[in-house]
Design a protein around this motif. Structure first.
Motif, mmCIF file in Angstrom:
data_model
loop_
_atom_site.group_PDB
_atom_site.id
_atom_site.type_symbol
_atom_site.label_atom_id
_atom_site.label_comp_id
_atom_site.label_asym_id
_atom_site.label_seq_id
_atom_site.Cartn_x
_atom_site.Cartn_y
_atom_site.Cartn_z
ATOM 1 N N GLU A 150 0.838 -1.185 0.000
ATOM 2 C CA GLU A 150 0.000 0.000 0.000
ATOM 3 C C GLU A 150 0.880 1.246 0.000
ATOM 4 O O GLU A 150 1.814 1.365 0.800
ATOM 5 N N GLU A 151 0.589 2.153 -0.873
ATOM 6 C CA GLU A 151 1.405 3.357 -1.026
ATOM 7 C C GLU A 151 1.429 4.166 0.265
ATOM 8 O O GLU A 151 0.408 4.350 0.933
ATOM 9 N N GLY A 152 2.611 4.635 0.617
ATOM 10 C CA GLY A 152 2.768 5.505 1.776
ATOM 11 C C GLY A 152 3.055 4.788 3.084
ATOM 12 O O GLY A 152 3.296 5.438 4.105
ATOM 13 N N LYS A 153 3.040 3.451 3.077
ATOM 14 C CA LYS A 153 3.310 2.692 4.298
ATOM 15 C C LYS A 153 4.716 2.091 4.258
ATOM 16 O O LYS A 153 5.162 1.624 3.213
ATOM 17 N N THR A 154 5.368 2.077 5.408
ATOM 18 C CA THR A 154 6.696 1.473 5.519
ATOM 19 C C THR A 154 6.575 -0.042 5.476
ATOM 20 O O THR A 154 5.645 -0.629 6.034
ATOM 21 N N HIS A 155 7.548 -0.692 4.834
ATOM 22 C CA HIS A 155 7.562 -2.146 4.699
ATOM 23 C C HIS A 155 8.341 -2.775 5.853
ATOM 24 O O HIS A 155 9.443 -2.335 6.174
ATOM 25 N N ILE A 156 7.756 -3.809 6.470
ATOM 26 C CA ILE A 156 8.443 -4.509 7.549
ATOM 27 C C ILE A 156 8.160 -6.012 7.458
ATOM 28 O O ILE A 156 7.162 -6.433 6.883
#
Length: 365
Positions: free
Chosen positions: A202-208
Motif C-alpha cells: 500500500e502506497e505511503g506505508k513502511t515495509h516490515i
C-alpha cells in the motif's frame, strides 16, 4: 529511577513450592547485566538500549530478512560473524511449530502461555537462546526471546556470543515472543497455507517483516486494540523462508486476547469471545475463510490443539502457572525449544529452555 531486571534459576525442590495463593514461589537473584552473559549452557541474556528498530524504520524498513542483515552490517557492526547469517530453509527441520493460549490464572490474573517448537532436541549442533531485556528511550520496557536458529543455520553453539557482543545487538530486531511493561504479550506461531502469506504494497506505508513487527508491538502497544492499530500502519511481509509467519497471538492484562492472521493479504482478527475461559492456537488458520468444522482439517482437528484443550478442561478451577506449564506439556514435541508463561499483571515470565523442567527460570520487569 533505573529499573533492574532479575532472573533466578529454580531448582526442583523450589519449583513446586506453593504459596497461599497456589502459585510457585519465585526468588529471582542476579540482575541481567548490560553485556551479553551466559546464564547456563545454551542460554544467554543481554540488555538492549540502542533503539535500532527506530533507526531501521527511519531508514525505510524492508520487505525481506536480508534487509535486516544489511541494516545491521551498516549500522550495528561490521563483525564478520554477520556474514554467517543464513535463514532456516529446511521444512524437514521445522514442523508443526508452536502452541499458545491465554486464560485466567488462580490469582485472577491473565496469563499468556507459549511453547516454541523449532528444532529437534537431538539436533546438532545445539542452537542457544537469548533473553532480551529491552529498554527503549521512548516506549515500553520488555523481555523478549529468540533463538540463534532464527538468525540462521550457521549461528551455532560453537560461537561464543561474548566475543561478538556488538554484532549480536541485531537480536533486538529478531524477537519471536515477549512481554512489555504495559502488560502486553505477543508470540509468533508458524503457518504454512499459501493464502495466509502476506506481501502488502500500500502506497505511503513502511515495509516490515514479522520480527520487526513483534519488536514494534513490544515497544509501542499498551493493549490489544493499540496493537491492532499499529499492525495496520505498515506494509507487512512474511519472513523470506516462512520461518516467522504472520500468525500471532496478542494478549493484554485486561483479559483481551486475539489471534492475528491473514487471508489473501487481508488481516483477520479473531478475538477471544466473551465468556470463553481460553483462546488457543497451534499452526492452523482459525479465521472463517478456512474450514472450521470438525473432521474437515480445521484448526480444532490439530492433535496438539486437542491435547492442550483436553488438559486445560481437566482442571475444575483457574490454573496456577505450574499447571499452565502442564497444559503446554500436553502439546509437547521433540522440537520444543522453550516453554513460557507470561503473567500480564505481574509482567513476569516463567521460563523453561529445551524441556529442562528441573531448571526453570523466573524473570520480571
Amino acid at each position: 529511577m533505573k529499573k533492574t531486571l532479575l532472573f533466578g534459576a529454580l531448582a526442583t525442590c523450589a519449583l513446586f513450592s506453593i504459596t497461599s495463593c497456589n502459585q510457585p514461589t519465585h526468588k529471582p537473584t542476579n540482575p541481567i547485566k548490560e553485556e551479553i552473559t551466559k546464564i547456563e549452557e545454551g542460554l544467554y541474556s543481554m540488555t538492549f538500549r540502542d533503539d535500532y528498530v527506530e533507526k531501521y524504520i527511519k531508514a525505510g524498513g524492508g520487505d525481506a530478512d536480508q534487509d535486516i542483515l544489511d541494516f545491521a552490517k551498516a549500522n550495528i557492526s561490521d563483525d564478520e560473524i554477520l556474514e554467517r547469517y543464513q535463514p532456516i530453509t529446511s521444512s524437514s527441520l521445522i514442523k508443526d511449530a508452536c502452541s499458545s493460549f491465554n486464560c485466567l490464572n488462580s490469582d485472577n490474573e491473565y496469563i499468556h502461555c507459549r511453547e516454541l517448537d523449532l528444532l529437534p532436541l537431538n539436533y546438532q549442533p545445539m542452537f542457544p537462546s537469548i533473553i532480551m531485556h529491552n529498554i527503549p528511550k521512548k516506549g515500553y520496557e520488555s523481555i523478549a526471546f529468540t533463538s540463534f536458529a532464527n538468525m540462521g543455520m550457521n549461528f551455532t553453539a560453537d560461537i561464543n556470543p561474548v566475543e561478538h557482543e556488538q554484532a549480536f545487538k541485531i537480536f533486538e530486531l529478531i524477537p519471536i515472543d515477549g512481554i512489555n511493561s504495559a502488560g502486553l504479550a505477543v508470540n509468533i506461531n508458524d503457518i504454512s497455507n499459501e493464502k495466509s502469506y502476506v506481501n502488502q504494497n500500500e502506497e505511503g506505508k513502511t515495509h516490515i517483516t514479522t520480527t520487526i513487527l513483534v519488536r514494534l508491538l513490544l515497544n509501542k502497544a499498551k493493549n490489544v486494540d493499540e496493537a491492532i492499530k499499529l499492525i495496520q500502519r505498515y506494509n507487512l511481509h512474511d519472513s523470506d523462508t516462512r520461518t516467522t509467519a504472520y500468525h500471532l497471538m496478542i494478549s493484554d492484562k485486561s483479559g483481551a486476547s486475539c489471534i492475528i492472521e491473514f487471508f489473501e493479504n487481508k488481516i483477520q482478527i479473531i478475538r477471544k469471545a466473551k465468556g470463553d475461559k481460553i483462546i488457543a492456537m497451534t499452526n492452523t488458520e482459525v479465521n472463517e475463510n478456512f474450514p472450521q468444522e470438525e473432521g474437515q482439517g480445521s484448526w480444532k482437528d490439530c492433535p496438539r490443539y486437542k491435547a492442550l484443550i483436553e488438559k486445560f478442561n481437566g482442571y475444575d478451577k483457574n490454573i496456577t502457572e505450574d499447571e499452565a506449564i502442564e497444559v503446554l506439556k500436553a502439546a509437547l514435541q521433540n522440537t520444543t525449544t522453550h516453554t513460557i508463561v507470561y503473567n500480564l499483571s505481574k509482567k513476569s515470565v516463567y521460563f523453561c529452555r529445551s524441556q529442562q523442567w528441573e531448571q526453570m527460570h523466573f524473570f520480571d520487569l
